[in-house]
Design a protein around this motif. Structure first.
Motif, mmCIF file in Angstrom:
data_model
loop_
_atom_site.group_PDB
_atom_site.id
_atom_site.type_symbol
_atom_site.label_atom_id
_atom_site.label_comp_id
_atom_site.label_asym_id
_atom_site.label_seq_id
_atom_site.Cartn_x
_atom_site.Cartn_y
_atom_site.Cartn_z
ATOM 1 N N GLU A 1 25.379 63.691 -55.908
ATOM 2 C CA GLU A 1 24.590 63.386 -57.103
ATOM 3 C C GLU A 1 23.111 63.709 -56.882
ATOM 4 O O GLU A 1 22.453 64.231 -57.771
ATOM 5 C CB GLU A 1 24.730 61.912 -57.478
ATOM 6 N N GLN A 2 22.610 63.386 -55.710
ATOM 7 C CA GLN A 2 21.180 63.587 -55.421
ATOM 8 C C GLN A 2 20.825 65.052 -55.262
ATOM 9 O O GLN A 2 19.827 65.520 -55.795
ATOM 10 C CB GLN A 2 20.775 62.859 -54.126
ATOM 11 N N LEU A 3 21.612 65.757 -54.484
ATOM 12 C CA LEU A 3 21.232 67.108 -54.110
ATOM 13 C C LEU A 3 22.091 68.195 -54.733
ATOM 14 O O LEU A 3 21.756 69.364 -54.637
ATOM 15 C CB LEU A 3 21.273 67.260 -52.583
ATOM 16 N N GLY A 4 23.201 67.809 -55.301
ATOM 17 C CA GLY A 4 24.105 68.826 -55.822
ATOM 18 C C GLY A 4 24.518 69.750 -54.694
ATOM 19 O O GLY A 4 24.869 69.313 -53.610
ATOM 20 N N GLU A 5 24.403 71.016 -54.942
ATOM 21 C CA GLU A 5 24.741 72.001 -53.903
ATOM 22 C C GLU A 5 23.505 72.446 -53.117
ATOM 23 O O GLU A 5 23.560 73.381 -52.338
ATOM 24 C CB GLU A 5 25.430 73.216 -54.541
ATOM 25 N N ALA A 6 22.385 71.761 -53.342
ATOM 26 C CA ALA A 6 21.143 72.148 -52.671
ATOM 27 C C ALA A 6 21.267 72.088 -51.153
ATOM 28 O O ALA A 6 20.678 72.879 -50.444
ATOM 29 C CB ALA A 6 19.989 71.259 -53.133
ATOM 30 N N ASP A 7 22.015 71.135 -50.655
ATOM 31 C CA ASP A 7 22.238 71.065 -49.212
ATOM 32 C C ASP A 7 23.715 70.852 -48.940
ATOM 33 O O ASP A 7 24.164 69.749 -48.654
ATOM 34 C CB ASP A 7 21.404 69.956 -48.574
ATOM 35 N N ALA A 8 24.453 71.920 -49.065
ATOM 36 C CA ALA A 8 25.897 71.850 -48.842
ATOM 37 C C ALA A 8 26.213 71.532 -47.386
ATOM 38 O O ALA A 8 27.243 70.927 -47.096
ATOM 39 C CB ALA A 8 26.553 73.161 -49.258
ATOM 40 N N GLY A 9 25.331 71.914 -46.468
ATOM 41 C CA GLY A 9 25.575 71.668 -45.042
ATOM 42 C C GLY A 9 25.678 70.189 -44.725
ATOM 43 O O GLY A 9 26.574 69.756 -43.996
ATOM 44 N N LEU A 10 24.770 69.391 -45.273
ATOM 45 C CA LEU A 10 24.814 67.950 -45.038
ATOM 46 C C LEU A 10 26.070 67.344 -45.660
ATOM 47 O O LEU A 10 26.720 66.495 -45.057
ATOM 48 C CB LEU A 10 23.556 67.278 -45.591
ATOM 49 N N LYS B 1 34.178 62.524 -29.585
ATOM 50 C CA LYS B 1 33.832 63.647 -30.466
ATOM 51 C C LYS B 1 33.157 63.122 -31.725
ATOM 52 O O LYS B 1 32.154 63.681 -32.191
ATOM 53 C CB LYS B 1 35.106 64.422 -30.815
ATOM 54 N N MET B 2 33.692 62.035 -32.272
ATOM 55 C CA MET B 2 33.111 61.446 -33.471
ATOM 56 C C MET B 2 31.679 60.995 -33.187
ATOM 57 O O MET B 2 30.777 61.215 -33.988
ATOM 58 C CB MET B 2 33.967 60.268 -33.960
ATOM 59 N N ARG B 3 31.454 60.383 -32.040
ATOM 60 C CA ARG B 3 30.118 59.909 -31.672
ATOM 61 C C ARG B 3 29.131 61.068 -31.621
ATOM 62 O O ARG B 3 28.017 60.981 -32.133
ATOM 63 C CB ARG B 3 30.173 59.187 -30.315
ATOM 64 N N ALA B 4 29.542 62.190 -31.023
ATOM 65 C CA ALA B 4 28.672 63.366 -30.941
ATOM 66 C C ALA B 4 28.385 63.922 -32.338
ATOM 67 O O ALA B 4 27.242 64.273 -32.653
ATOM 68 C CB ALA B 4 29.316 64.439 -30.063
ATOM 69 N N ASP B 5 29.411 63.991 -33.173
ATOM 70 C CA ASP B 5 29.225 64.516 -34.526
ATOM 71 C C ASP B 5 28.364 63.592 -35.378
ATOM 72 O O ASP B 5 27.559 64.055 -36.184
ATOM 73 C CB ASP B 5 30.578 64.752 -35.198
ATOM 74 N N VAL B 6 28.521 62.285 -35.202
ATOM 75 C CA VAL B 6 27.693 61.333 -35.947
ATOM 76 C C VAL B 6 26.236 61.447 -35.499
ATOM 77 O O VAL B 6 25.320 61.384 -36.323
ATOM 78 C CB VAL B 6 28.220 59.883 -35.804
ATOM 79 N N ALA B 7 26.006 61.650 -34.204
ATOM 80 C CA ALA B 7 24.632 61.816 -33.707
ATOM 81 C C ALA B 7 23.988 63.047 -34.338
ATOM 82 O O ALA B 7 22.828 62.997 -34.781
ATOM 83 C CB ALA B 7 24.624 61.917 -32.189
ATOM 84 N N ASP B 8 24.747 64.156 -34.411
ATOM 85 C CA ASP B 8 24.229 65.370 -35.062
ATOM 86 C C ASP B 8 23.982 65.130 -36.543
ATOM 87 O O ASP B 8 22.955 65.549 -37.089
ATOM 88 C CB ASP B 8 25.213 66.537 -34.887
ATOM 89 N N LEU B 9 24.918 64.455 -37.196
ATOM 90 C CA LEU B 9 24.781 64.146 -38.618
ATOM 91 C C LEU B 9 23.572 63.246 -38.855
ATOM 92 O O LEU B 9 22.824 63.442 -39.812
ATOM 93 C CB LEU B 9 26.056 63.484 -39.146
ATOM 94 N N LEU B 10 23.381 62.292 -37.985
ATOM 95 C CA LEU B 10 22.254 61.366 -38.112
ATOM 96 C C LEU B 10 20.927 62.130 -38.054
ATOM 97 O O LEU B 10 20.027 61.893 -38.870
ATOM 98 C CB LEU B 10 22.327 60.314 -37.013
ATOM 99 N N ASP B 11 20.816 63.077 -37.128
ATOM 100 C CA ASP B 11 19.608 63.899 -37.036
ATOM 101 C C ASP B 11 19.390 64.692 -38.324
ATOM 102 O O ASP B 11 18.282 64.738 -38.867
ATOM 103 C CB ASP B 11 19.687 64.860 -35.843
ATOM 104 N N ALA B 12 20.457 65.334 -38.814
ATOM 105 C CA ALA B 12 20.346 66.131 -40.041
ATOM 106 C C ALA B 12 20.032 65.240 -41.243
ATOM 107 O O ALA B 12 19.229 65.621 -42.109
ATOM 108 C CB ALA B 12 21.653 66.896 -40.278
#
Length: 195
Positions: A96-105, A26-37
């Motif tokens: 610090e970089q985005l603040g709440e600009a990209d809360a999804g990431l 599950k972690m591997r799948a979530d990391v793959a999705d996170l990596l794309d985002a």
């Protein structure tokens, strides 16, 4: 018969390994999705080459098949503890970089950080089952890197996520190896066995 060799211990080890394999998958799948985002959000090229990142444990290992179960678990535990610190640092930099600009990431990073923490705890449970001492954490992981430019931070994050994905694959392999019955006894191999 030693406690580590008892049928109930072997069954418990197999159960913990099975659950660990599911967690790592599950972690591997979530990391793959996170990596794309992450690549998309940071404006990076998905095929960008990233040099080895200081403080990031490498999943590749020479003579993997010669490692004992204890060595496998201890290396996994050390790696996930390091990733826990690295992901926490990435999450802070992201805020610090985005603040709440990209809360999804930020939420996706936080979710993977929780999975890494849970997996480290799971590995500690496996080591406890074998009556192995759990190594203490030296500090809070790797020392903070020197001040990096924004682009260097993005590349380091890419390197961290790529290597974490590789560790998830390696962890599944390690846990499958630990869960295998020993051909001589029919029981799962003890973690202290020598190569």
């Amino acid at each position: 018969m030693a406690a580590a060799d008892s049928p109930s211990t072997a069954l418990r080890r197999r159960d913990l390994c099975s659950r660990g394999i599911r967690l790592a998958g599950k972690m591997r799948a979530d990391v793959a999705d996170l990596l794309d985002a992450y690549v998309e959000q940071q404006g990076l090229d998905a095929s960008a080459s990233v040099a080895a990142v200081e403080g990031v444990p490498l999943a590749a290992v020479e003579r993997w098949d010669e490692q004992t179960g204890t060595q496998r678990l201890l290396e996994n535990l050390a790696a996930y503890r390091a990733f826990r610190a690295l992901l926490a640092q990435m999450l802070e930099e992201q805020r610090e970089q985005l603040g709440e600009a990209d809360a999804g990431l930020g939420r996706a990073l936080a979710a993977v950080l929780l999975q890494v923490s849970a997996f480290a705890y799971h590995l500690e449970e496996l080591l406890r089952l074998e009556s192995r001492g759990i190594p203490g954490e030296e500090g809070d992981g790797p020392p903070p890197p020197p001040r990096l430019s924004l682009f260097e931070q993005k590349l380091r994050g890419l390197g961290v996520l790529r290597e974490l994905a590789q560790w998830a694959v390696r962890s599944v392999r390690d846990l499958r190896q630990l869960a295998k019955p020993s051909p001589a006894t029919g029981a799962a191999p003890g973690l202290a066995e020598s190569p």
